[in-house]
Design an enzyme around this catalytic site. Structure first.
Site, mmCIF file in Angstrom:
data_model
loop_
_atom_site.group_PDB
_atom_site.id
_atom_site.type_symbol
_atom_site.label_atom_id
_atom_site.label_comp_id
_atom_site.label_asym_id
_atom_site.label_seq_id
_atom_site.Cartn_x
_atom_site.Cartn_y
_atom_site.Cartn_z
ATOM 1 N N ASP A 362 0.781 -1.095 0.181
ATOM 2 C CA ASP A 362 0.115 -0.203 -0.024
ATOM 3 C C ASP A 362 0.826 1.315 -0.004
ATOM 4 O O ASP A 362 1.790 1.213 0.465
ATOM 5 C CB ASP A 362 -0.913 -0.137 1.201
ATOM 6 C CG ASP A 362 -1.633 1.432 1.327
ATOM 7 O OD1 ASP A 362 -2.595 1.334 0.623
ATOM 8 O OD2 ASP A 362 -1.308 2.322 2.301
ATOM 9 N N GLU A 417 0.991 -0.383 -5.244
ATOM 10 C CA GLU A 417 -0.042 0.653 -5.464
ATOM 11 C C GLU A 417 0.883 1.970 -5.693
ATOM 12 O O GLU A 417 1.237 2.553 -4.563
ATOM 13 C CB GLU A 417 -0.989 0.636 -4.261
ATOM 14 C CG GLU A 417 -2.173 1.359 -4.483
ATOM 15 C CD GLU A 417 -2.666 2.424 -3.128
ATOM 16 O OE1 GLU A 417 -3.770 2.548 -3.209
ATOM 17 O OE2 GLU A 417 -1.689 2.496 -2.372
#
Length: 719
Positions: A362, A417
């Protein structure tokens, strides 16, 4: 394939690497190999060489002082709690700025003087708690424990949760903060199934255990194992990405404000339940990825890492550099020895102890840049990726993490990401890349939402759709999606809601009329997903529930909604209800996954787009031996429409979005044949004539290549 060679010319050693099947390139070993693949990187070879040298410096440090990856990344075997052979318990904790420490807990009645810890020269405290008089383990299983630290300067005591805790729990009736417990179950879960092979074509089902129930509460690991895994397997996904597993004190943070990095969230059950979930998924042939959050950490002090030893610069950068102003969280110091060991060990822990198969990292943009992507719009100019705004230590950490994981676990999958589009993010570290296997194609869902918000159907520009779906670097793999959890959150709308909005409440029943809005929404929902799936990447992702057009957004219980669970759940009841139309979208999603499993378009070369007609709103392209044809026109159907194809012969139907099994109008004969004419058309050697109704997508293949078609499906819904 990597083969090193030395050249007598005096140049630096080089190595050969197979960048794609049958294509072997010779690359330098100084981190500039990616410039051989991408000539646009040639002006930045100095920066590439510099960052690779930094990576090598840290890797050398790990090898020489940390015992190599194998030892350095097993910090969880050194720190934290460990039961010894004599049933004593050894506990270690790094807290370099604290001047004293004691282990306290229910086992010693929270007595600060009972188990005083000793500090070594490296800032680590340790203590051995002897076994009980009857020889049993010194600390009872599941009993509460803390480390009590004497703060620098003030000399005051502050209690903290052990940073390497494997189990923390919350009792809202007593204390809203989490508390650590000594986790030592008598019978640990024994894995029964082998981890599945690394999928060639990755089809990801993004899921959150807590919301995976229709009831107004938090779901559990066991319920997910029993109720949701069979759904995922039936749909044909081969990978699950589990969100919000690392313990987070605030449920509404969606798992992105981590407080305890080594503890699986106790909201859903205990660690053994999570292991059973992963093992069961493996038994179904499903790979399981962890959504790992190493881009930042919660600012919580009482049940987090912040101010652990009384300073703000222990695991994090000190001062303003250590704060993420937008996320209101703390930022790791990736260049420091112990934080680096903590994070790399965290990855090994989830791989070894829970048998995860890899990670979706993330917030990678935040790690890569000093500005963390805040208020920065990336234009794609390569100078944006090689300047003073790049966080060299953050890049180094990601290179180390990927290098370590791929060295120790050859089948591991890592996904980034990243919104910046940094080149070489998804090339191997020895080439000078950052080492990820895939990046998320984050521009694609933004495109669909923008079109649905701002344009009427006849204003859709096929060229712009095709450009966005195909605008990616060759040899860097993308995972594409029409929508993820981001688009499901309150404040935005899912694609189904953008398409059908409030009419979903009144007209999704088969007993109600098929209104123009519902008919359009169902048709475009299917087409958007298929063109995204088949054209936009080398992997595909769907957020749970969106496959059947989940009727409402996602909003976790919080003060702003009176702590309601109404939107913090998945309404499986609507897709299971034979009177509702959601089942048709669910079946279309299943058909796409089964077709991809048969033909493997995601792992094939990028598609050849032969047609993008703006007036007709017709698109055609070939990939993996299939011909994909889309008519996005809102009203115009076409007969005898000429489509260029490369392979001659008789073509048969594979998929038809207009089939009644997917709530279409049955305007195409699924038993029909399409024969080629040997004349060039749209830069292809042959053409076929097709009937292509409005708002319809069809997929064809030659009769010789027909491996699977929708006729082979046993429909999984009740009608």
């Amino acid at each position: 394939m990597l083969t090193e060679s030395n050249h007598s010319s005096g140049n630096a050693s080089k190595f050969q690497t197979e960048v794609e099947p049958g294509r072997v390139l010779t690359m330098p070993t100084d981190g500039t190999g990616v410039a051989v693949l991408d000539p646009w990187l040639e002006p930045f070879t100095g920066a590439l060489r510099h960052r690779y040298a930094l990576f090598q410096k840290y890797k050398k440090m790990i090898n020489e002082s940390g015992g190599g990856y194998e030892n350095f990344t097993k910090g969880y075997d050194y720190f934290g709690f460990h039961v010894q052979k004599d049933n004593s318990v050894l506990y270690r904790e790094w807290a370099p700025n604290a001047t004293g420490a004691s282990l306290i807990g229910e086992f010693n009645n929270w007595d600060h003087g009972a188990n005083v810890m000793k500090k070594d020269d490296y800032g680590s405290f340790s203590v051995v708690v002897p076994p009980k008089s009857d020889g049993s383990v010194a600390i009872p299983h599941n009993s509460k424990v803390k480390i009590s630290l004497v703060m620098p300067n003030s000399g005051e005591r502050a209690d903290r949760l052990p940073a390497w805790s494997k189990r923390v729990v919350q009792d809202l009736n007593v204390n809203p903060n989490y508390e650590a417990v000594f986790w030592n179950p008598g019978k640990q879960y024994v894995f029964k199934n082998k981890q599945p092979p690394k999928p060639k074509s990755i089809r990801v089902y993004e899921a959150h255990v807590g919301i995976s129930t229709s009831e107004y509460r938090v779901g559990t690991y066991k319920e997910f194992t029993q109720n949701i895994l069979p759904r995922i397997a039936n749909l044909g996904y081969n990978t699950i990405q589990l969100m919000a597993i690392m313990e987070h004190a605030y449920y509404a943070s969606f798992g992105y404000q981590v407080t305890s990095f080594f503890a699986s969230s106790s909201r859903y059950g205990d660690p053994e339940d999570l292991k059973e979930l992963i093992d069961t998924a493996h038994g179904l042939g499903i790979t399981v990825l962890l959504d790992v959050v190493h881009s930042h950490a919660s600012k919580n002090v009482h049940d987090g890492l912040n101010m652990f030893d009384g300073t703000d610069h222990m695991y994090f950068h000190g001062g303003g550099k250590g704060n993420h102003d937008l996320w209101d969280s703390r930022l790791f110091n990736y260049g420091a020895y112990e934080p680096l060991r903590f994070l790399l060990s965290n990855l090994r822990y989830w791989m070894n102890e829970f048998q995860f198969d890899g990670f979706r990292f993330d917030g990678v943009t935040s790690i890569l840049y000093k500005h963390h992507g805040m208020g920065y719009g990336f234009s794609g100019d390569y100078r944006e990726y090689f300047n003073e705004s790049v966080d060299e230590e953050g890049v180094m950490y990601l290179m180390l993490a990927n290098d370590m994981l791929h060295q120790l676990y050859p089948n591991v999958i890592t996904i980034a990401e990243d919104v910046s589009g940094m080149p070489a993010l998804c090339r191997p570290v020895p080439e000078g890349g950052v080492g990820f296997d895939y990046r998320l194609a984050m521009a694609v869902p933004d495109m669909w939402i923008k079109m649905l918000k701002e344009q009427s159907d006849d204003e859709w520009k096929m060229g712009e759709v095709i450009h966005t779906l195909t605008n990616r670097r060759h040899l860097e793999k993308n995972i594409v999606y029409a929508e993820s959890h981001d688009q499901a959150l309150v404040g935005d709308k899912t694609l189904a809601f953008w398409l059908m909005d409030k009419e979903m409440y009144d007209f999704m029943s088969k007993l109600s009329p098929n209104t123009p809005i519902i008919d359009r929404g169902i048709a475009l929902h299917k087409m958007i997903r298929l063109i995204t799936h088949s054209l936009g990447g080398e992997g595909y992702l769907n957020f749970e529930g969106n496959e059947f057009g989940h009727p409402e957004w996602l909003d976790f219980p919080r003060p702003g909604n009176n702590s309601s669970f109404h939107h913090a759940r998945r309404q499986w009841n609507v897709v299971d209800d034979p009177l509702l139309r959601y089942k048709y979208l669910n079946e279309w999603d299943r058909a796409m996954q089964l077709a991809e499993a048969a033909y493997g378009w995601l792992s094939s070369h990028q598609a050849y787009v032969s047609l993008k007609h703006e007036g007709d709103k017709v698109v055609s392209y070939e990939r993996a031996g299939l011909v994909f044809i889309f008519n996005f026109h809102p009203t115009q159907s076409f007969t005898d429409y000429r489509i260029g194809v490369e392979t001659p012969g008789e073509y048969k139907l594979v998929l038809d979005s207009d089939s009644s099994i997917f709530m279409g109008h049955n305007r195409i004969d699924e038993n029909g044949s399409w024969f080629t004419t040997p004349e060039p058309w749209n830069n292809r050697s042959n053409y076929i004539h097709v009937y292509i109704p409005c708002r319809t997508a069809i997929v064809l293949t030659t009769k010789q290549n027909l491996k699977w078609s929708q006729k082979d499906m046993v429909v999984s819904y009740k009608d």
